[in-house]
Design a protein around this motif. Sequence first.
Motif, PDB file in Angstrom:
ATOM      1  N   ALA A 134       0.811  -1.218   0.000  1.00 23.84           N
ATOM      2  CA  ALA A 134       0.000   0.000   0.000  1.00 23.84           C
ATOM      3  C   ALA A 134       0.843   1.267   0.000  1.00 23.84           C
ATOM      4  CB  ALA A 134      -0.942   0.006   1.209  1.00 23.84           C
ATOM      5  N   ARG A 135       2.127   1.150   0.333  1.00 18.03           N
ATOM      6  CA  ARG A 135       2.984   2.334   0.366  1.00 18.03           C
ATOM      7  C   ARG A 135       3.085   2.954  -1.017  1.00 18.03           C
ATOM      8  NH1 ARG A 135       7.500  -0.663   3.993  1.00 18.03           N
ATOM      9  NH2 ARG A 135       6.448  -0.484   6.013  1.00 18.03           N
ATOM     10  N   GLY A 136       2.991   4.264  -1.065  1.00 15.63           N
ATOM     11  CA  GLY A 136       3.058   4.961  -2.342  1.00 15.63           C
ATOM     12  C   GLY A 136       1.701   5.170  -2.971  1.00 15.63           C
ATOM     13  N   THR A 137       0.656   4.540  -2.430  1.00 12.57           N
ATOM     14  CA  THR A 137      -0.704   4.728  -2.923  1.00 12.57           C
ATOM     15  C   THR A 137      -1.503   5.474  -1.866  1.00 12.57           C
ATOM     16  OG1 THR A 137      -0.612   2.652  -4.169  1.00 12.57           O
ATOM     17  CG2 THR A 137      -2.791   3.577  -3.753  1.00 12.57           C
ATOM     18  N   PRO A 138      -2.176   6.582  -2.211  1.00 13.62           N
ATOM     19  CA  PRO A 138      -2.994   7.287  -1.218  1.00 13.62           C
ATOM     20  C   PRO A 138      -3.960   6.325  -0.543  1.00 13.62           C
ATOM     21  CG  PRO A 138      -2.840   8.568  -3.239  1.00 13.62           C
ATOM     22  CD  PRO A 138      -2.226   7.227  -3.541  1.00 13.62           C
ATOM     23  N   THR A 139      -3.921   6.266   0.777  1.00 12.17           N
ATOM     24  CA  THR A 139      -4.705   5.291   1.537  1.00 12.17           C
ATOM     25  C   THR A 139      -5.295   5.942   2.775  1.00 12.17           C
ATOM     26  OG1 THR A 139      -3.289   3.458   0.799  1.00 12.17           O
ATOM     27  CG2 THR A 139      -4.637   3.079   2.760  1.00 12.17           C
ATOM     28  N   VAL A 140      -6.552   5.645   3.054  1.00  8.52           N
ATOM     29  CA  VAL A 140      -7.221   6.110   4.270  1.00  8.52           C
ATOM     30  C   VAL A 140      -7.870   4.912   4.942  1.00  8.52           C
ATOM     31  CG1 VAL A 140      -9.131   7.483   5.200  1.00  8.52           C
ATOM     32  CG2 VAL A 140      -7.629   8.472   3.467  1.00  8.52           C
ATOM     33  N   LEU A 141      -7.703   4.796   6.255  1.00  9.53           N
ATOM     34  CA  LEU A 141      -8.328   3.726   7.024  1.00  9.53           C
ATOM     35  C   LEU A 141      -9.635   4.231   7.622  1.00  9.53           C
ATOM     36  CD1 LEU A 141      -5.187   3.046   6.948  1.00  9.53           C
ATOM     37  CD2 LEU A 141      -5.675   1.546   8.877  1.00  9.53           C
ATOM     38  N   VAL A 142     -10.683   3.413   7.548  1.00  9.38           N
ATOM     39  CA  VAL A 142     -12.009   3.785   8.035  1.00  9.38           C
ATOM     40  C   VAL A 142     -12.444   2.809   9.120  1.00  9.38           C
ATOM     41  CG1 VAL A 142     -14.434   4.126   7.415  1.00  9.38           C
ATOM     42  CG2 VAL A 142     -12.625   4.822   5.827  1.00  9.38           C
ATOM     43  N   ASN A 143     -12.776   3.336  10.282  1.00  8.90           N
ATOM     44  CA  ASN A 143     -13.174   2.537  11.449  1.00  8.90           C
ATOM     45  C   ASN A 143     -12.068   1.583  11.884  1.00  8.90           C
ATOM     46  OD1 ASN A 143     -15.113   2.022  13.475  1.00  8.90           O
ATOM     47  ND2 ASN A 143     -15.730   0.126  12.475  1.00  8.90           N
ATOM     48  N   CYS A 144     -10.834   1.991  11.661  1.00 12.47           N
ATOM     49  CA  CYS A 144      -9.678   1.239  12.130  1.00 12.47           C
ATOM     50  C   CYS A 144      -8.478   2.179  12.140  1.00 12.47           C
ATOM     51  CB  CYS A 144      -9.402  -0.005  11.276  1.00 12.47           C
ATOM     52  SG  CYS A 144      -9.285   0.298   9.502  1.00 12.47           S
ATOM     53  N   GLN A 145      -7.367   1.701  12.637  1.00 14.95           N
ATOM     54  CA  GLN A 145      -6.197   2.553  12.829  1.00 14.95           C
ATOM     55  C   GLN A 145      -4.949   1.843  12.343  1.00 14.95           C
ATOM     56  OE1 GLN A 145      -5.883   3.876  16.868  1.00 14.95           O
ATOM     57  NE2 GLN A 145      -4.125   5.193  16.506  1.00 14.95           N
ATOM     58  N   ASP A 146      -4.089   2.565  11.622  1.00  8.55           N
ATOM     59  CA  ASP A 146      -2.848   2.013  11.108  1.00  8.55           C
ATOM     60  C   ASP A 146      -1.855   1.847  12.254  1.00  8.55           C
ATOM     61  OD1 ASP A 146      -0.629   1.297   9.672  1.00  8.55           O
ATOM     62  OD2 ASP A 146      -0.304   3.262   8.758  1.00  8.55           O
ATOM     63  N   SER A 147      -1.437   0.611  12.510  1.00 11.43           N
ATOM     64  CA  SER A 147      -0.539   0.351  13.638  1.00 11.43           C
ATOM     65  C   SER A 147       0.805   1.046  13.466  1.00 11.43           C
ATOM     66  CB  SER A 147      -0.328  -1.154  13.812  1.00 11.43           C
ATOM     67  OG  SER A 147       0.190  -1.737  12.625  1.00 11.43           O
TER      68      SER A 147
END
Length: 327
Positions: A134-147
Amino acid sequence: MADIAIAAGVSRTTVSFVLNDRPDSRIPEATRARVLQAAKELDYRPQGTARLAHPRPSSALGVVTDIVTGPHASSIIRGMQDAALREGMPLLLIPTTGRAEDDRRAVASLLEHRVGAILHARASCVQVAMPAEARGTPTVLVNCQDSAGEHPSVRPDEEAIARLEADALLTGEHRDIGVIEVSGADVGAQPRRDGYRASFARAGIDWGSAAIAVGYGTIQGGYRAAGQLLEANPWMTAILCGNNRMAIGAYDAVRERGLRVRDDVAIIGIDDEDLAPAQLRPGLTCVALPFEEMGRVGVERLAAMLRGESVPTQTLLPGRLVRRASI
């Protein structure tokens, strides 16, 4: 493929033969191994028909999610759909079980389809280890959190939700209140505890003396936890539940002791996603989680990132009190 050819010191035709596994190419094994190693180091992915038709990233948004069936958190997908339509961006949804390997495969599949950005959504608010792909691609987490804290997230404001839930009882002059928590390992466990503590403090109640049990988010767990609280504190007049499934179990525990929900013991929960709260008798008062809004805001954050705008590291959304007859 040209990059791989340069890295491996071979022709582009050789690279094509190796990557397409041409049986008639008669390429030496050492050369084949060198090409494959270069492809691995350059993170090469085969071009599917979508990539051949669209060699540049498309406007499509990819969604990796374990929200596939059932009512719980399905409003997140509806919120995403509505926002994506307004933004003119199609959604491509890939289901996952939530296991790391399945997440990795889902992200890789989306990248093969050349999505412009990724939404990672979960039914329950948890910590997620995002795949390196996923690195390098715009990413948003919904109802969770990136560790790892690398991607922005849109989540419920758990502390504010807990204050809203507790205040609904405290303003009704309840003071002997039991608390059934989901689990200490849950992402929202500590913020909710902080919210309860703040509300109790404003009401002059010492949090250290509060009766607390763990229900693990299930009906049976809520039933057992409520039973423990009522046995140890028979004078208890209200129970705060960390979700509605545990509140349903608490109803049974109260009635089993010859008591009445609301008249003898008030009960309140969190989450208004399914039909159960309204169908219970008396109807369950609860704090509705902002599922649909999280989906909408997640898409809006991604659209802003694709426009080159900065977005907050985390967006916390409040809940909404749904009053029924259980308090």
